[in-house]
Design a protein around this motif. Structure first.
Motif, mmCIF file in Angstrom:
data_model
loop_
_atom_site.group_PDB
_atom_site.id
_atom_site.type_symbol
_atom_site.label_atom_id
_atom_site.label_comp_id
_atom_site.label_asym_id
_atom_site.label_seq_id
_atom_site.Cartn_x
_atom_site.Cartn_y
_atom_site.Cartn_z
ATOM 1 N N THR A 69 0.824 -1.212 0.000
ATOM 2 C CA THR A 69 0.000 0.000 0.000
ATOM 3 C C THR A 69 0.856 1.259 0.000
ATOM 4 O O THR A 69 0.467 2.281 -0.572
ATOM 5 N N HIS A 70 2.009 1.191 0.658
ATOM 6 C CA HIS A 70 2.960 2.310 0.658
ATOM 7 C C HIS A 70 4.310 1.749 1.060
ATOM 8 O O HIS A 70 4.412 0.565 1.411
ATOM 9 N N ILE A 71 5.349 2.574 0.991
ATOM 10 C CA ILE A 71 6.695 2.011 1.103
ATOM 11 C C ILE A 71 7.342 2.196 2.478
ATOM 12 O O ILE A 71 8.542 1.992 2.628
ATOM 13 N N HIS A 72 6.562 2.543 3.507
ATOM 14 C CA HIS A 72 7.108 2.515 4.865
ATOM 15 C C HIS A 72 7.558 1.092 5.186
ATOM 16 O O HIS A 72 6.934 0.113 4.740
ATOM 17 N N LEU A 73 8.612 0.979 5.961
ATOM 18 C CA LEU A 73 9.274 -0.316 6.121
ATOM 19 C C LEU A 73 8.410 -1.376 6.801
ATOM 20 O O LEU A 73 8.615 -2.566 6.587
ATOM 21 N N ASP A 74 7.448 -0.952 7.620
ATOM 22 C CA ASP A 74 6.596 -1.950 8.278
ATOM 23 C C ASP A 74 5.513 -2.480 7.338
ATOM 24 O O ASP A 74 4.749 -3.371 7.714
ATOM 25 N N HIS A 75 5.471 -1.965 6.104
ATOM 26 C CA HIS A 75 4.540 -2.469 5.087
ATOM 27 C C HIS A 75 5.266 -3.039 3.883
ATOM 28 O O HIS A 75 4.751 -3.944 3.228
ATOM 29 N N ALA A 76 6.450 -2.520 3.602
ATOM 30 C CA ALA A 76 7.138 -2.912 2.368
ATOM 31 C C ALA A 76 8.617 -3.217 2.548
ATOM 32 O O ALA A 76 9.292 -3.580 1.580
ATOM 33 N N GLY A 77 9.118 -3.106 3.771
ATOM 34 C CA GLY A 77 10.550 -3.311 3.999
ATOM 35 C C GLY A 77 11.044 -4.692 3.643
ATOM 36 O O GLY A 77 12.209 -4.884 3.299
#
Length: 316
Positions: A69-77
């Motif tokens: 959904t977005h590239i913050h590390l807790d979603h895409a890391g």
């Protein structure tokens, strides 16, 4: 390790044990013709995702799409690391997030500024995603993953500018990442639904967040699927609480900001105010102070306080 939870026909939720916490961050498995995952959490969560897929009798090689959904590390890391196990998958991301997946150096620098000495434990390794593996989706673009399942993407800033939400037509539900806030399922056994806004730095904008919530409302959704954590079948209550708490969060930030002092002092002051507000609310609902939900709330409120003060400094 928890067994993947079946939320609906062809939809499962794997607990990623992000920050070593149960029901903190989840990966959704869409068991359609083209097997699709939504969210990866951080790299330490990848073994939990792989085990969850195994329990669902899915091999990593079968995964065709990984959506973040977005590239913050807790979603895409964990995307780059997960891709090493899912060689046939393509990664779908908001156009404003694509370059950061291909070159995560700025993400790493930003996370180190927030998490300091805890960075390695929480996020390492962060691997780049090959550019030929990245697909971007603009507002209202679609992706067919099954004969009766065409996902639709909606630009949904507020938490971050590089954020989209994913509409699932068969379920009339939306994967909202962090835009519609955080759900605390730990409290459901007490009969309490708690939804709090996620105001983390550095692109939080309350006006954009409310616009995105308004967009969800117009779509008349039946379900919200949160990045943190799980599903709500009560969208109207989600919207109401997010709007109400957002006012409280902004007021707390403004009080701390107007008190002066250093950035850290203002953030600490906002954190104290918010902790008192949330604890007071839960105390009124007879939730004891030793309840495990407070461990997660402490992390969330600390990061949200940083975002509030960051936003107010930019706005002033």
């Amino acid at each position: 390790m928890a067994k993947p939870e079946k939320l609906a026909e062809k939809l499962y939720l794997i607990d990623d044990f992000d920050l070593s916490m149960e029901k903190r961050t989840g990966t959704y498995v869409l068991k359609e013709q083209k097997l699709t995952l939504v969210e990866t959490s951080a790299s330490p969560s990848v073994p939990y995702i792989l085990e969850g897929l195994k329990q669902l009798h899915i091999t990593p090689e079968e995964i065709e799409y990984i959506i973040v959904t977005h590239i913050h590390l807790d979603h895409a890391g964990g995307t780059g690391l997960l891709l090493t196990h899912c060689p046939n998958a393509k990664v779908i991301v908001h156009p404003k997030g694509a370059r950061h997946l291909a070159d995560p150096s700025r993400l790493i620098t930003g996370a180190k500024a927030v998490y300091g000495d805890q960075f390695d434990k929480l996020f390492n390794p962060i691997l780049p995603v090959p550019e030929d593996k990245i697909i971007t989706k603009e507002h209202e673009e679609e992706l067919e993953i099954g004969p009766n399942c065409t996902l639709k993407f909606y630009d949904s800033p507020g938490h971050a500018n590089h954020h989209f939400s994913i509409f699932h037509p068969a379920l009339n539900g939306m994967f909202t990442g962090d835009t519609a806030g955080v759900f605390y399922p730990q409290l459901i056994e007490h009969g309490i639904e708690l939804y709090l806004p996620s105001t983390s730095p550095n692109q939080f904008n309350p006006h954009k967040m409310l616009k995105s919530i308004e967009m969800y409302e117009k779509l008349d959704l039946e379900f919200i699927f949160f990045g943190h954590y799980g599903m709500s079948s009560n969208p109207k209550e989600v919207y109401r609480q997010i709007k109400d708490w957002l006012k409280i969060y902004i007021n707390a930030g403004e009080t701390a900001f107007s008190g002066g002092g250093s950035l850290d002092q203002q953030t600490q002051a906002a954190q104290v105010i918010l902790e008192e507000k949330v604890k007071g609310y839960l105390n009124g609902k007879d939730i004891p102070l030793d309840h495990p939900v407070y461990e997660i709330l402490a992390v969330d409120i600390a990061v949200c306080s940083m975002g509030l003060i960051d936003y107010l400094h930019k706005a002033n």
